[in-house]
Design a protein around this motif. Structure first.
Motif, PDB file in Angstrom:
ATOM      1  N   ASP A  65      18.532  37.029 110.793  1.00 16.41           N
ATOM      2  CA  ASP A  65      17.560  36.588 109.794  1.00 16.41           C
ATOM      3  C   ASP A  65      17.879  37.153 108.412  1.00 16.41           C
ATOM      4  OD1 ASP A  65      15.619  35.134 111.540  1.00 16.41           O
ATOM      5  OD2 ASP A  65      15.514  37.097 112.487  1.00 16.41           O
ATOM      6  N   ALA A 118      21.174  37.874 119.356  1.00 17.23           N
ATOM      7  CA  ALA A 118      20.328  36.928 118.621  1.00 17.23           C
ATOM      8  C   ALA A 118      19.487  36.093 119.581  1.00 17.23           C
ATOM      9  CB  ALA A 118      21.185  36.031 117.741  1.00 17.23           C
ATOM     10  N   GLY A 129      10.778  36.843 120.441  1.00 15.62           N
ATOM     11  CA  GLY A 129      10.001  36.652 119.224  1.00 15.62           C
ATOM     12  C   GLY A 129      10.211  37.735 118.192  1.00 15.62           C
ATOM     13  N   ASP A 149      16.515  33.476 106.344  1.00 14.60           N
ATOM     14  CA  ASP A 149      15.143  32.971 106.332  1.00 14.60           C
ATOM     15  C   ASP A 149      14.709  32.990 104.869  1.00 14.60           C
ATOM     16  OD1 ASP A 149      12.456  32.469 106.456  1.00 14.60           O
ATOM     17  OD2 ASP A 149      11.985  34.066 107.883  1.00 14.60           O
ATOM     18  N   ASP A 203      23.551  34.591 114.082  1.00 10.38           N
ATOM     19  CA  ASP A 203      22.249  34.013 113.748  1.00 10.38           C
ATOM     20  C   ASP A 203      21.239  35.105 113.420  1.00 10.38           C
ATOM     21  OD1 ASP A 203      20.358  32.091 113.345  1.00 10.38           O
ATOM     22  OD2 ASP A 203      19.907  31.783 115.474  1.00 10.38           O
ATOM     23  N   LYS A 243      15.397  36.063 119.735  1.00 13.66           N
ATOM     24  CA  LYS A 243      14.596  34.845 119.640  1.00 13.66           C
ATOM     25  C   LYS A 243      13.694  34.699 120.868  1.00 13.66           C
ATOM     26  CE  LYS A 243      17.041  31.765 116.482  1.00 13.66           C
ATOM     27  NZ  LYS A 243      16.831  32.759 115.474  1.00 13.66           N
TER      28      LYS A 243
END
Length: 331
Positions: free
Chosen positions: A192, A156, A163, A213, A190, A160
């Motif tokens: 999405d 994760a 991106g 999300d 974590d 991140k």
């Protein structure tokens, strides 16, 4: 004696009861009272806000989730033996309108930041090359191996930093949570979006896409309709999922399947090709040995020329498990 797939298992009686209870007039599509409960129930389960959509298959769950992250000109990075690559008949390309899968390596069908880097770094930031937009990992993996929370956290963080969106194919998420003995939030990390599997674990025909999300879920509602997965009597989909989550039935079922797999693996530890951490067992097994097992009534899949895959389910019968244990020990 079925050990070829957990899809061959029975539907849990609690699911049938829930569907019967839902057999009354209610609002159509996902406007019914049961579907309306899903966001809250999953938010409580994971300890953070979720938006949840039901669909009829794991393939649709995976591909619709990824469609929230990847444009048609983009790519998803996954393990080269991931379900979306090996077993979905090109559905990611279909649902994502041509987006590509980029294939990474990794022990026991698990990727790492290092194997992901090996795929991503050679790609130039150039209009002539397909750019990665998301990573998809499988919990538990195609070889029945489980990502530890620290491993998910590492991936994760990598996503991140690059991106990239992060999707988790959780067709056997319940088995992973049962093995880890941790919370669902810890097993998912974590990410999405999570494709939360129920069909392999006692459900009848409903899977959940859990969006962490929440905004991403809004556009996917339109894609779900366009893909033919917005069922008019959606209350029956929601009823299945809620029944499985009630009183942690999903975990109880997964623990039973995992325990059966551990018992079978213990009969032939020298044959194991991968650690048994969920409900799949991969064994070295010659063609003659496989024929001998089938002659005794055991159903399973060949896995190449010299191996077999056996899958246990929530309703594995003790007598069938013990018969297989004895048969393996006698080979």
């Amino acid at each position: 004696m079925q050990f070829n797939s957990d899809n061959a298992a029975a539907v849990h009686p609690a699911v049938w009861r829930a569907m019967m209870a839902a057999d009354a007039p209610d609002a159509p599509y996902d406007n019914d009272s049961l579907s309306g409960r899903l966001d809250g129930v999953f938010s409580d389960l994971f300890g953070r806000e979720c938006a949840v959509l039901w669909v009829a298959s794991g393939t649709a769950a995976n591909c619709l989730a990824l469609a929230a992250m990847v444009p048609p000109h983009g790519a998803v990075v996954c393990h080269r033996e991931a379900h979306i690559e090996m077993d979905e008949a090109g559905a990611p390309g279909f649902f994502l309108h041509g987006a590509k899968l980029l294939l990474a390596d990794g022990q026991s069908a698990k990727v790492t930041p290092q194997t992901l880097t090996a795929v991503i770094d050679p790609i130039r930031d150039d209009v002539h090359q397909v750019q990665p937009h998301a990573i998809s990992i499988t919990q538990a993996s195609e070889y029945g191996c489980v990502y530890r929370p620290a491993e998910v956290a590492e991936i994760a963080a990598f996503a991140k930093a690059r991106g990239l969106g992060l999707h988790m194919d959780g067709a056997r998420f319940a088995n992973a949570v049962a093995h880890l003995g941790c919370t669902p939030a810890e097993a998912a990390g974590d990410v999405d979006a999570l494709s939360f599997g129920f069909v392999k674990n006692g459900g009848m025909g409903a899977e959940a896409i859990v969006f962490f999300d929440v905004e991403a879920a809004k556009a996917i509602r339109y894609r779900r309709k366009r893909a033919g997965h917005l069922q008019s009597k959606g209350r029956f989909m929601a009823a299945q999922i809620l029944a499985m989550l009630a009183d942690d039935l999903w975990l109880e079922n997964a623990r039973a399947a995992n325990a059966a797999a551990v018992a079978i693996a213990a009969a032939a530890p020298e044959r194991l090709l991968h650690p048994v951490e969920a409900n799949e067992i991969f064994l070295t097994c010659t063609a003659a040995e496989r024929e001998a097992l089938r002659a005794q009534g055991f159903a399973f899949y060949d896995w190449g020329a010299d191996a077999a895959r056996l899958v246990t389910s929530w309703d594995a019968k003790d007598g069938h498990v013990m018969a297989l244990v004895k048969a393996l020990a006698a080979l």
